[in-house]
Enzyme design. Sequence first.
Site, PDB file in Angstrom:
ATOM      1  N   HIS A   1     -29.695 -90.025  24.627  1.00 33.03           N
ATOM      2  CA  HIS A   1     -30.923 -89.095  23.957  1.00 33.03           C
ATOM      3  C   HIS A   1     -30.593 -87.556  24.494  1.00 33.03           C
ATOM      4  O   HIS A   1     -31.797 -87.115  24.379  1.00 33.03           O
ATOM      5  CB  HIS A   1     -31.988 -89.601  23.951  1.00 33.03           C
ATOM      6  CG  HIS A   1     -33.509 -89.342  23.571  1.00 33.03           C
ATOM      7  ND1 HIS A   1     -33.159 -88.407  22.895  1.00 33.03           N
ATOM      8  CD2 HIS A   1     -34.206 -90.303  23.103  1.00 33.03           C
ATOM      9  CE1 HIS A   1     -34.803 -88.608  22.044  1.00 33.03           C
ATOM     10  NE2 HIS A   1     -35.141 -89.790  22.087  1.00 33.03           N
TER      11      HIS A   1
ATOM     12  N   LYS B   1     -52.060 -91.899   0.675  1.00 31.75           N
ATOM     13  CA  LYS B   1     -52.008 -90.323   0.233  1.00 31.75           C
ATOM     14  C   LYS B   1     -53.391 -90.521  -0.383  1.00 31.75           C
ATOM     15  O   LYS B   1     -53.973 -89.928  -1.252  1.00 31.75           O
ATOM     16  CB  LYS B   1     -51.115 -90.053  -0.408  1.00 31.75           C
ATOM     17  CG  LYS B   1     -50.391 -89.944   0.747  1.00 31.75           C
ATOM     18  CD  LYS B   1     -49.038 -88.974   0.474  1.00 31.75           C
ATOM     19  CE  LYS B   1     -49.352 -87.256   0.581  1.00 31.75           C
ATOM     20  NZ  LYS B   1     -48.077 -86.716   0.775  1.00 31.75           N
TER      21      LYS B   1
ATOM     22  N   PRO C   1     -50.870 -89.888   6.001  1.00 33.73           N
ATOM     23  CA  PRO C   1     -50.049 -91.584   6.735  1.00 33.73           C
ATOM     24  C   PRO C   1     -49.627 -91.578   7.905  1.00 33.73           C
ATOM     25  O   PRO C   1     -49.756 -92.694   8.331  1.00 33.73           O
ATOM     26  CB  PRO C   1     -48.457 -91.817   5.306  1.00 33.73           C
ATOM     27  CG  PRO C   1     -49.118 -90.321   4.289  1.00 33.73           C
ATOM     28  CD  PRO C   1     -49.743 -89.658   5.126  1.00 33.73           C
ATOM     29  N   ASP C   2     -48.983 -90.618   8.831  1.00 35.30           N
ATOM     30  CA  ASP C   2     -48.909 -90.975   9.974  1.00 35.30           C
ATOM     31  C   ASP C   2     -50.155 -91.226  10.755  1.00 35.30           C
ATOM     32  O   ASP C   2     -50.030 -91.897  11.272  1.00 35.30           O
ATOM     33  CB  ASP C   2     -47.968 -89.593  10.343  1.00 35.30           C
ATOM     34  CG  ASP C   2     -47.387 -90.135  11.954  1.00 35.30           C
ATOM     35  OD1 ASP C   2     -47.147 -90.671  12.277  1.00 35.30           O
ATOM     36  OD2 ASP C   2     -48.035 -88.918  12.715  1.00 35.30           O
TER      37      ASP C   2
ATOM     38  N   THR D   1     -44.368 -88.426  19.700  1.00 35.14           N
ATOM     39  CA  THR D   1     -43.433 -87.340  19.606  1.00 35.14           C
ATOM     40  C   THR D   1     -44.004 -86.114  18.412  1.00 35.14           C
ATOM     41  O   THR D   1     -44.087 -86.340  17.766  1.00 35.14           O
ATOM     42  CB  THR D   1     -41.786 -88.353  19.138  1.00 35.14           C
ATOM     43  OG1 THR D   1     -41.513 -88.689  20.059  1.00 35.14           O
ATOM     44  CG2 THR D   1     -41.021 -86.725  19.149  1.00 35.14           C
TER      45      THR D   1
ATOM     46  N   THR E   1     -38.955 -81.047  21.311  1.00 35.57           N
ATOM     47  CA  THR E   1     -40.392 -82.097  21.125  1.00 35.57           C
ATOM     48  C   THR E   1     -41.853 -81.378  21.971  1.00 35.57           C
ATOM     49  O   THR E   1     -41.378 -80.886  23.344  1.00 35.57           O
ATOM     50  CB  THR E   1     -39.914 -83.482  21.385  1.00 35.57           C
ATOM     51  OG1 THR E   1     -39.746 -82.949  22.870  1.00 35.57           O
ATOM     52  CG2 THR E   1     -39.379 -84.320  20.831  1.00 35.57           C
TER      53      THR E   1
END
Length: 574
Positions: free
Chosen positions: A328, A411, A417-418, A442, A453
Site C-alpha cells: 500500500h 438513486k 449510494p455511498d 477514505t 487521501t
Amino acid sequence: MDNHPSESLAERTFQYQSSMPSLPVPSLEMSLSKYLNAVRPFAREDEFKATVDIVRTFQEGVGKELHHKLLQRAETKKNWLEEWWLDAAYLEVRVPSQLNVNFCGPAPYLEHCWPPEEGTQLQRASISTWHTLQYWDLIRTERLPPQKSGNTVLDMDQFRMLFNTCKVPGVKKDTIRNYFKTEREGPCPSHLIVICRGRIFTFDAVCDGQILTPPELLRQLIYVKQCCEGEPEGDGVAALTSEERTRWALAREHLISIDPQHNGTILETIQSSLFVVSLDETTPYSTPDNYTSLTTEALTGNPAIRWGDKSYNALSFADGTFGSTCDHAPYDGIVLISMCWHLDQKIKDTEGKWRGSETVRPVPRPEEMVFTVDEKVHSDIRHAKRQYYESAQDMQIVCYAFTAFGKAAIKQKKLHPDTFVQLAMQLAYQKMHKRPGSCYETAMTRKFYHGRTETMRPCTQEAVNWCKAMMDNTCDVDARRKAMRLAFIKHNKLMAEAQEGKGFDRHLLGLYLIAKEEGQPTPELFLDPLYAKSGGGGNFVLSSSLAGYTTVLGAGAPMVHRGYGFFYRIRDDR
C-alpha cells in the site's frame, strides 16, 4: 513497441502533472472546529468541556505557531503532506505489512467467462498476464488517458508506481524503489517474476521489442509448473517479506552477507521486476454472491509464494480464479481498481480467449533464482511463517453480495449510494455495540499535485441522532426521515470538503509532525483521551472504503485489533 502517430493529439497520461494545483492548508480555526464536531459523539458533557478548553489553548498558543510553520513549509512544496504521509503512514510503521497494511482483492472474472474450473489455471493466467502487460505498455507509452472527476484532471503520479516497484525494508524506516520509466524517459525493466511452491523464477516479458503473446507466456508458465511438480518445495525466502519490518530488514542484511554478489542480484531482480505472478495450489471456490474464500486466500494465503513488498502480486489459483495482494505504500487502491476494471472489461470482451497468432517464438526459458542460504535464514523463514499464520488466524473474513437492491433503487430515492451504505454501517454498529463507532472513510484528494487521501469521519452527531431515532420504537417515520436527511446532508458536505483538501485529520497530523521534528513536547491536544477514542492517531474501530461502482472488489485488515475493515463496491442491482 510501435509508435502511434494517429494518437499524437490524444491526451498523454502524465501531461498535466506539472500544472496540478498545490495541496492547500486549511485554516487552523476551521480544522479545530471540525475536530470538535467529530469528537462530540464520543464524549460525556464534562469530557467534551475539557477537550474544548484543550483545543482553545492549542489554537491560541502552540497550535498557532505550528500552523505558521506548516504554512511556511507549504510555500516551498507543492504537496506539504507527501513525504510525511509516506513516512508516518507506511515507511516508518514496523508491524508486518503483508497482513496489516497490504490491500488485496478477488478478481471478478468468475462472474462471467471464467467460473472456477480445474485445469484452466495456466491458460487463464497467460491471458490475464498478457492484458496486464498491455496495461503496463499503455502507461509506459503514456496512452492511458488521464483520469478526471467531471472536468477536473486528477493526479496520475501513482500510476508510475503500479509496475517495477518494490518496498525495501530498513531497520528504522523502509524505502520505495521505483524502476519504472516511460518510453520518453528511457529503458524500463521488462522481466516478470513467477513464484511457485516456494521457488522463484524470472523471464523477460518482452522479446525483440514485442510483448510475449498468451501462447508464449503459457509456455513459460508450463515450464515453471513442470520444474516444481513432484519436486520438494523451495526455501520459501519470500515468506520473509511477511515479517515485522525491522526483523525482515535484519534478515535481509544477513541474507545478502552470506553471498553478496549472488543474493544481492536476486533481490535486485525481484525489486525491479514488472510484477509477481504467484502460482497458488489452493482452490478457493467462490461465486458471484459469495467471494469469502477467494478474499480470505488473497489476504491471508501462503506467504512463501508472494513477495509482500511488491506493488503488485497477481495471484493465480488452481481452480482458474484470481486475486491480488499489493503493497500500500506506493499507491492507493484506486490505481489497482482502475487496472483491474480495465482487465475485467478486456477479458469479458474477448470471452477470456486469445484470438491472435498461436506461433511461439524461441524465447529463452525462465531462469530459476536460488538464494544461497544458511541455517539462520531457514530459522528466520520459519519464524516469519509462524507469526504470519498466527496473525492470519486472528482475522475473520466474509465477502458476501447483498442482492435485495443496489445503486439504481437508492438513486431513485435521490440519495447518494455511498452515503447510504456508510449510514447503514453506522446503524449496524450502533445496534450491535450500543455505542457510536469511530469510523474512517477514505476521501480522495487527487485533484491536487501528488494528492492521495484525506480522512472523512462518518460517525457524525447527525448520524448518531439518526441511529438513535431508528432504534427508538416511540419515534415515528417522519422524525426518522428528518433525522436521516440531516445525516445525509452532513456526510455529503464533509466528504465534498475532504476531497477539496478541507478535511482536518491530515492537517492535525502535519501540526503533530512539526512539533515532533522540532523536538517540542507533544501538544496536549494529541494526548487527550478523546483524541484516540474518536479515532485519532489511527485508532478507528471502523475502517472503510468504497471500491467504486465497478466489478472490482478490494479488502484490507482492520486498523485496530478489535476493529472492522469494511470495503465494498456498489453495483446497479446489488
